[in-house]
Scaffold this motif. Sequence first.
Motif, PDB file in Angstrom:
ATOM      1  N   GLN A 254      33.136  43.623  44.638  1.00 49.64           N
ATOM      2  CA  GLN A 254      31.960  42.918  45.526  1.00 49.64           C
ATOM      3  C   GLN A 254      30.481  43.151  44.792  1.00 49.64           C
ATOM      4  N   CYS A 255      30.236  41.978  44.644  1.00 49.10           N
ATOM      5  CA  CYS A 255      29.097  42.435  43.407  1.00 49.10           C
ATOM      6  C   CYS A 255      27.791  42.451  45.096  1.00 49.10           C
ATOM      7  N   LEU A 256      27.019  43.169  44.093  1.00 49.97           N
ATOM      8  CA  LEU A 256      25.802  43.447  44.381  1.00 49.97           C
ATOM      9  C   LEU A 256      25.075  42.355  45.328  1.00 49.97           C
ATOM     10  N   ASN A 259      25.022  35.913  46.188  1.00 50.60           N
ATOM     11  CA  ASN A 259      24.986  34.718  45.333  1.00 50.60           C
ATOM     12  C   ASN A 259      24.612  35.159  43.772  1.00 50.60           C
ATOM     13  N   CYS A 260      26.020  36.260  43.729  1.00 52.63           N
ATOM     14  CA  CYS A 260      25.892  36.171  41.811  1.00 52.63           C
ATOM     15  C   CYS A 260      26.693  35.427  41.568  1.00 52.63           C
ATOM     16  N   ARG A 261      26.030  35.357  40.434  1.00 55.66           N
ATOM     17  CA  ARG A 261      26.455  34.298  39.220  1.00 55.66           C
ATOM     18  C   ARG A 261      26.954  34.747  38.034  1.00 55.66           C
ATOM     19  N   HIS A 262      27.615  36.234  38.354  1.00 50.39           N
ATOM     20  CA  HIS A 262      28.186  36.538  37.344  1.00 50.39           C
ATOM     21  C   HIS A 262      28.454  37.089  36.006  1.00 50.39           C
ATOM     22  N   ASP A 263      26.348  36.717  35.854  1.00 50.97           N
ATOM     23  CA  ASP A 263      26.201  36.849  34.564  1.00 50.97           C
ATOM     24  C   ASP A 263      25.010  37.375  34.287  1.00 50.97           C
ATOM     25  N   GLY A 267      25.158  45.277  39.192  1.00 50.25           N
ATOM     26  CA  GLY A 267      26.092  45.046  40.161  1.00 50.25           C
ATOM     27  C   GLY A 267      26.637  44.117  39.955  1.00 50.25           C
ATOM     28  N   CYS A 268      27.153  43.627  39.012  1.00 45.39           N
ATOM     29  CA  CYS A 268      28.131  42.652  39.027  1.00 45.39           C
ATOM     30  C   CYS A 268      29.791  42.810  38.974  1.00 45.39           C
ATOM     31  N   CYS A 269      30.845  42.864  39.604  1.00 43.10           N
ATOM     32  CA  CYS A 269      32.433  43.594  39.340  1.00 43.10           C
ATOM     33  C   CYS A 269      32.611  42.175  38.805  1.00 43.10           C
ATOM     34  N   VAL A 270      32.021  41.189  38.684  1.00 41.69           N
ATOM     35  CA  VAL A 270      32.813  40.564  37.651  1.00 41.69           C
ATOM     36  C   VAL A 270      32.699  40.577  36.574  1.00 41.69           C
ATOM     37  N   ARG A 271      31.365  40.567  35.678  1.00 46.31           N
ATOM     38  CA  ARG A 271      31.429  40.845  34.001  1.00 46.31           C
ATOM     39  C   ARG A 271      32.164  41.623  33.848  1.00 46.31           C
TER      40      ARG A 271
HETATM   41 ZN   LIG Z   1      28.631  38.816  39.993  1.00 48.44          ZN
END
Ligand SMILES: [Zn+2]
Length: 348
Positions: A254-256, A259-263, A267-271
């Motif tokens: 889960q991102c922190l 509305n994380c844009r993953h940029d 705490g972004c789990c996608v980057r």
């Molecule tokens: Zn993210």
Amino acid sequence: MSDLVGLVRAVQANYYRVRLRESINGIEELLCVRRARLKKMGQQVCVGDWVVVSHPDWQGHRGAIAEILPRRNQLPRPAIANVDQVLLLFALADPPADAHQITRFLLTAEGLNVEIHVVFTKADLVSPQEQQQWRDRLHQWGYHCHVLSLTQGSDWQHLHPQLADKITVVCGPSGVGKSSLIRHLTPREDIRVGAVSDHWHRGRHTTRHVELFPLPAGGWIADTPGFNQPELPQDVQQLAVAFPEIRQRLSKGQCLFDNCRHDQEPGCCVRGDWERYPLYIEYLHELETIASSEPSLGKMLPVKAKSDRQGQQRLEPLLDPKKYRRRSRRQQHQHLNPMAEEVLDSEL
Ligand SMILES: [Zn+2]
Ligand SMILES: Nc1nc2c(ncn2[C@@H]2O[C@H](COP(=O)(O)OP(=O)(O)OP(=O)(O)O)[C@@H](O)[C@H]2O)c(=O)[nH]1
């Protein structure tokens, strides 16, 4: 008497080619116009629609579409209804496969919510190692793919079971072999159909039209006009979920921020270090640039404060892109002449 029901195989100008569910006295297809009532109700008929036909003229192979049966789904461009799956076709060479272009097609297909099959053609033009590299690459992106040649071997026949009894739309860049594949898969199909062909070819529109071709094992397949750069999804959220790699990361973590844009967000789990992440970022910025360059929108929209990479605060519009998105040029061109249809309708 039960309704005369058929499938719309092709639409051109104001004519609809309808394949009857059951042939009657050897007649399989009627060339139809749309009843005025449907037009008044603003109901558009599109390829893939199941329709009720009235006023059959068996001698002239003509009829009129009186009703459109409920659609399961509809692809917007080109307009095709009741689609089961998209077959994305790319060439391994001539033109060469390109990760950027393949991704744009995949993103568009992902937005359609139908099954996706990826097929690479022209395997005869590259080494077995190169074929395997693309297989592995697509596998890492989250897709299974077929690799085949239409000029060597018969691997393309392995596609038959996947296509049976379904409506499949073939998409892909220009020159990859879409028409050739459809010709291989539908060997006995005669595009000109007896008595209707004369009316059909008198249509004013000379551009390539969408058409469903019957497959020998049942089911239908349609080619789509070759275009090389499909549009991006409509907003950032849709862009992110169109990457299987992102879906997979979000299913595990889960991102922190919601509305994380993953940029650059903390705490972004996608980057991360995955192959298409730079492409995701490129498209994200492309979408955001389009959104912020809409001149009339800046005044109307709420903004949010954001930190850029240097830690500077800047304002960004909070967009509802669905609401404000412009119609594409392709959509505008697809609008058919309503006047001509009026004349035909009034004949019935
Ligand atoms: Zn993210
Ligand atoms: N070597 C090789 N050539 C192929 C293969 N499949 C198709 N071709 C050739 O590729 C060229 C383009 O094929 P088309 O079927 O017209 O491609 P298309 O995707 O329909 O192209 P557009 O109509 O521009 O969208 C033709 O010259 C085909 O003969 C293949 O497997 N191997």
